[in-house]
Design an enzyme around this catalytic site. Structure first.
Site, PDB file in Angstrom:
ATOM      1  CD1 TRP A  99      22.981  49.021  42.325  1.00  0.00           C
ATOM      2  CD2 TRP A  99      23.037  51.181  42.035  1.00  0.00           C
ATOM      3  NE1 TRP A  99      21.676  49.655  42.091  1.00  0.00           N
ATOM      4  CE2 TRP A  99      21.722  50.837  41.955  1.00  0.00           C
ATOM      5  CE3 TRP A  99      23.277  52.796  41.813  1.00  0.00           C
ATOM      6  CZ2 TRP A  99      20.569  51.575  41.589  1.00  0.00           C
ATOM      7  CZ3 TRP A  99      22.468  53.618  41.753  1.00  0.00           C
ATOM      8  CH2 TRP A  99      21.093  53.035  41.424  1.00  0.00           C
ATOM      9  CG  ASP A 166      26.466  50.441  47.823  1.00  0.00           C
ATOM     10  OD1 ASP A 166      25.618  50.467  48.810  1.00  0.00           O
ATOM     11  OD2 ASP A 166      26.295  51.045  46.734  1.00  0.00           O
ATOM     12  CE  LYS A 190      17.435  50.133  46.514  1.00  0.00           C
ATOM     13  NZ  LYS A 190      18.955  50.551  46.237  1.00  0.00           N
TER      14      LYS A 190
END
Ligand code: PLP
Length: 355
Positions: A99, A166, A190
């Site tokens: 990511w 993030d 999540k």
């Protein structure tokens, strides 16, 4: 059969958030209409958005000078919204996984990108230390929890330039000193809600400094001015997210989440260290509390499918590892109860006994 939900994302939600969403789909706040079929400008939905922003701020003790936005597009859209809004000349990135690497790649479209450190040399199994952040960068970007590889940054770093994080997969899992960050973002799916809504916490004074022109939807100031209602927000997702935030508060807030998440992770890592068939993947000082990655020791590697089948037969869902790591991954998000982790530990013990 009881199911134990270790999915990495979208992932387990508190049952009450699901139940209250079902109710709102049937009858939204006694309006006689479904939440699926009312205006996002109705006073009933407006209150949902206002409450969600206020409660998220409360749970994370977001200080003065910061704004909270709930938008669409997922964390992947933030990968380019961040540089669009903040990158004038140069940005710095810490590359700790897929990511982070994708985020860095998007930033390269907007200016010079300095990679201060990367853990790619060991397939992202650790968090690099001892790097230098260039003081002339417009911002420094990190990924606090590396969902795929199972590593996590557990402290709020000091940065000489605005710190951008993030936090898709560890938001609300510990108290965060928001004042150390310029911007925090993530997909809700999540640890905080269903797929479809993305959170952004931004310090207002870092905005408006780039030379380029910004499309309205990309400009954070558009969403600040409109209270995240510039266009139609993901209405049902925001509702379920608010119900999840209420659940977090009712449990005791992020401090209580931290206590539970630490206890769950410690229980599982202790078994991974003890079990003679298994090796944990992440280096000890970099281990994630949210996503626990593990593999069979090389001499037992051929048992991988057997263990997956064995676990599946006991109701373990979502423990197959991501293809870039292999092996197994158990995600232990806030809503996952301790007894699910105990059930996985018992499963790993019993598998060991039978081999
Ligand atoms: C899942 C994930 C993403 C991607 O999120 P989308 O909402 O699917 O775009 C980005 N970063 C991290 C750390 C993630 O876990």
């Amino acid at each position: 059969m009881k199911k134990y939900n270790f999915n990495a994302g979208p992932a387990i939600l508190p049952q009450i958030a699901i139940d209250n969403t079902l109710e709102a789909i049937k009858d939204f706040k006694g309006t006689g209409l479904s939440i699926l079929e009312v205006s996002h400008r109705s006073k009933e939905f407006d209150a949902v958005m206002v409450d969600a922003i206020a409660l998220f701020k409360e749970l994370l003790s977001v200080p003065e000078g910061y704004q909270v936005l709930f938008v669409g597009g997922g964390a992947s859209t933030q990968f380019f919204h961040v540089p669009y809004n903040l990158l004038n000349k140069k940005a710095a990135y810490l590359v700790t996984g897929s990511w982070a690497s994708k985020a860095k790649k998007e930033a390269e479209l907007f200016g010079e990108v300095v990679v201060v450190a990367s853990s790619k040399d060991k397939n992202y199994s650790y968090i690099p230390k001892g790097y230098t952040i260039p003081t002339d960068a417009d911002y420094f970007h990190i990924t606090t929890n590396n969902t795929i590889f199972g590593t996590e940054i557990l402290t709020d770093l000091d940065s000489p330039v605005p710190l951008v994080a993030d936090m898709s997969s560890d938001i609300l899992s510990r108290p965060v000193d928001v004042s150390k960050y310029g911007l925090i973002y993530g997909g809700a799916q999540k640890n905080m809600g269903p797929a479809g809504v993305t959170f952004v916490i931004v310090r207002e004074d870092i905005l408006g400094k780039v030379d380029r022109k910004l499309p309205a939807m990309v400009d954070y100031r558009t969403h600040i001015e409109s209270g995240s209602m510039y266009n139609t927000p993901p209405v049902v997702c925001v509702f379920t997210m608010l119900e999840t935030l209420k659940w977090v508060k009712a449990q005791g807030g992020v401090k209580e989440m931290e206590k539970r998440d630490t206890e769950k992770a410690n229980l599982l890592y202790a078994e991974l260290e003890r079990n003679k068939l298994i090796n944990p993947v992440a280096e000890t000082d970099s281990r994630s509390r949210m996503n626990v990655t593990f593999v069979l020791k090389p001499e037992y590697a051929e048992l991988e499918k057997d263990l997956l089948d064995f676990a599946k037969a006991r109701g373990m869902e979502g423990i197959k590892g991501h293809r870039s790591v292999g092996g197994f991954r158990a995600s232990l998000y806030n809503a996952l109860p301790l007894d699910s982790v105990q059930a996985l530990v018992d499963c790993l013990k019993d598998f060991e006994k039978s081999h």
